[in-house]
Design a protein around this motif. Structure first.
Motif, PDB file in Angstrom:
ATOM      1  N   UNK A  39      23.508  44.501  57.169  1.00  0.00           N
ATOM      2  CA  UNK A  39      24.769  44.998  57.796  1.00  0.00           C
ATOM      3  C   UNK A  39      26.142  44.060  58.034  1.00  0.00           C
ATOM      4  N   UNK A  40      25.823  43.052  58.635  1.00  0.00           N
ATOM      5  CA  UNK A  40      26.689  41.935  58.886  1.00  0.00           C
ATOM      6  C   UNK A  40      27.133  41.385  57.810  1.00  0.00           C
ATOM      7  N   UNK A  41      26.376  40.954  56.711  1.00  0.00           N
ATOM      8  CA  UNK A  41      26.819  40.430  55.483  1.00  0.00           C
ATOM      9  C   UNK A  41      27.754  41.535  54.804  1.00  0.00           C
ATOM     10  N   UNK A  42      27.559  42.712  54.584  1.00  0.00           N
ATOM     11  CA  UNK A  42      28.349  44.023  54.114  1.00  0.00           C
ATOM     12  C   UNK A  42      29.626  43.976  54.734  1.00  0.00           C
ATOM     13  N   UNK A  43      29.687  43.791  56.122  1.00  0.00           N
ATOM     14  CA  UNK A  43      30.893  43.913  56.957  1.00  0.00           C
ATOM     15  C   UNK A  43      31.528  42.942  56.936  1.00  0.00           C
ATOM     16  N   UNK A  44      30.909  41.594  56.708  1.00  0.00           N
ATOM     17  CA  UNK A  44      31.960  40.348  56.536  1.00  0.00           C
ATOM     18  C   UNK A  44      32.418  40.106  55.070  1.00  0.00           C
ATOM     19  N   UNK A  45      31.371  40.253  54.394  1.00  0.00           N
ATOM     20  CA  UNK A  45      31.673  39.795  52.952  1.00  0.00           C
ATOM     21  C   UNK A  45      31.696  40.811  51.567  1.00  0.00           C
ATOM     22  N   UNK A  46      31.557  41.886  52.385  1.00  0.00           N
ATOM     23  CA  UNK A  46      31.351  43.149  51.123  1.00  0.00           C
ATOM     24  C   UNK A  46      30.215  43.306  50.382  1.00  0.00           C
ATOM     25  N   UNK A  47      29.066  42.473  50.716  1.00  0.00           N
ATOM     26  CA  UNK A  47      28.019  42.544  49.962  1.00  0.00           C
ATOM     27  C   UNK A  47      26.722  42.012  50.805  1.00  0.00           C
ATOM     28  N   UNK A  48      25.502  42.269  50.496  1.00  0.00           N
ATOM     29  CA  UNK A  48      24.475  41.717  51.086  1.00  0.00           C
ATOM     30  C   UNK A  48      24.080  40.294  50.213  1.00  0.00           C
ATOM     31  N   UNK A  49      23.166  39.649  51.070  1.00  0.00           N
ATOM     32  CA  UNK A  49      23.008  38.259  50.279  1.00  0.00           C
ATOM     33  C   UNK A  49      22.470  38.192  49.030  1.00  0.00           C
ATOM     34  N   UNK A  50      21.654  39.352  48.449  1.00  0.00           N
ATOM     35  CA  UNK A  50      21.041  39.387  47.172  1.00  0.00           C
ATOM     36  C   UNK A  50      22.178  39.939  46.440  1.00  0.00           C
ATOM     37  N   UNK A  51      23.330  40.686  46.822  1.00  0.00           N
ATOM     38  CA  UNK A  51      24.361  41.400  46.120  1.00  0.00           C
ATOM     39  C   UNK A  51      23.779  42.958  45.640  1.00  0.00           C
ATOM     40  N   UNK A  52      22.735  43.197  46.247  1.00  0.00           N
ATOM     41  CA  UNK A  52      22.225  44.637  45.949  1.00  0.00           C
ATOM     42  C   UNK A  52      23.109  45.502  46.281  1.00  0.00           C
ATOM     43  N   UNK A  53      23.330  45.517  47.644  1.00  0.00           N
ATOM     44  CA  UNK A  53      24.328  46.331  48.473  1.00  0.00           C
ATOM     45  C   UNK A  53      25.767  46.058  48.803  1.00  0.00           C
ATOM     46  N   UNK A  54      26.644  46.873  48.223  1.00  0.00           N
ATOM     47  CA  UNK A  54      28.022  46.577  48.429  1.00  0.00           C
ATOM     48  C   UNK A  54      28.739  47.506  49.416  1.00  0.00           C
ATOM     49  N   UNK A  55      29.523  47.127  50.046  1.00  0.00           N
ATOM     50  CA  UNK A  55      30.550  48.260  50.545  1.00  0.00           C
ATOM     51  C   UNK A  55      31.359  48.688  49.603  1.00  0.00           C
ATOM     52  N   UNK A  56      31.724  50.055  50.131  1.00  0.00           N
ATOM     53  CA  UNK A  56      32.339  50.896  48.983  1.00  0.00           C
ATOM     54  C   UNK A  56      33.597  50.057  48.517  1.00  0.00           C
ATOM     55  N   UNK A  57      34.186  49.641  49.532  1.00  0.00           N
ATOM     56  CA  UNK A  57      35.611  48.804  49.115  1.00  0.00           C
ATOM     57  C   UNK A  57      35.355  47.770  48.295  1.00  0.00           C
ATOM     58  N   UNK A  58      34.540  47.026  48.387  1.00  0.00           N
ATOM     59  CA  UNK A  58      34.096  45.926  47.560  1.00  0.00           C
ATOM     60  C   UNK A  58      33.795  46.247  46.064  1.00  0.00           C
ATOM     61  N   UNK A  59      32.962  47.243  46.181  1.00  0.00           N
ATOM     62  CA  UNK A  59      32.524  48.056  44.828  1.00  0.00           C
ATOM     63  C   UNK A  59      33.763  48.418  44.136  1.00  0.00           C
ATOM     64  N   UNK A  60      34.572  49.306  44.735  1.00  0.00           N
ATOM     65  CA  UNK A  60      35.904  49.596  44.164  1.00  0.00           C
ATOM     66  C   UNK A  60      36.875  48.569  43.693  1.00  0.00           C
ATOM     67  N   UNK A  61      36.668  47.215  44.204  1.00  0.00           N
ATOM     68  CA  UNK A  61      37.840  46.148  43.930  1.00  0.00           C
ATOM     69  C   UNK A  61      37.288  45.652  42.608  1.00  0.00           C
ATOM     70  N   UNK A  62      36.099  45.797  42.059  1.00  0.00           N
ATOM     71  CA  UNK A  62      35.847  45.204  40.920  1.00  0.00           C
ATOM     72  C   UNK A  62      35.487  43.717  40.752  1.00  0.00           C
ATOM     73  N   UNK A  63      35.370  43.375  42.186  1.00  0.00           N
ATOM     74  CA  UNK A  63      34.914  42.141  42.285  1.00  0.00           C
ATOM     75  C   UNK A  63      33.532  41.675  41.810  1.00  0.00           C
ATOM     76  N   UNK A  64      32.795  40.608  41.511  1.00  0.00           N
ATOM     77  CA  UNK A  64      31.591  40.137  41.255  1.00  0.00           C
ATOM     78  C   UNK A  64      31.154  39.526  42.447  1.00  0.00           C
TER      79      UNK A  64
END
Length: 113
Positions: free
Chosen positions: A74-99
């Motif tokens: 949760x804190x990783x997604x809130x701060x970086x838009x992704x979890x440590x593994x990159x499995x879970x993304x925030x909706x905003x990060x996912x829509x951005x098209x960023x890797x």
């Protein structure tokens, strides 16, 4: 959880977890498959979904903070838009098209095996 687990069961777990927490799964299917395979390996090895990106004690109580979704998700997604593994993304990060990229480890050193 069933004693027998397959990749589709892990995918269902990840989809349900993402939905429950309001995350989006990583859209890169090859990357996603590798993470899900890591979760499956750990489930078969330890009997629980331990983060595939971190070393395990092999003890559920000691690994409690890195059970997927980990305590740092949760804190990783809130701060970086992704979890440590990159499995879970925030909706905003996912829509951005960023890797997803490497992000700082939040797990305290004393919790590492």
């Amino acid at each position: 959880m069933p004693a027998e687990m397959d990749l589709e069961g892990v995918r269902a777990f990840a989809v349900n977890t993402a939905k429950r927490f309001g995350y989006t799964l990583n859209g890169d299917e090859e990357f996603l498959r590798r993470i899900l395979e890591g979760l499956l390996i750990n489930f078969k090895r330890y009997g629980y979904f331990q983060c595939p990106c971190r070393d395990s004690w092999g003890n559920r109580e000691k690994d409690r903070d890195i059970l997927c979704p980990c305590a740092y998700c949760a804190p990783d997604v809130a701060e970086f838009g992704q979890c440590f593994c990159g499995l879970f993304l925030s909706d905003e990060f996912a829509r951005s098209g960023k890797t997803p990229v490497s992000i700082p480890e939040r797990r305290p050193d004393e919790l590492f095996p």
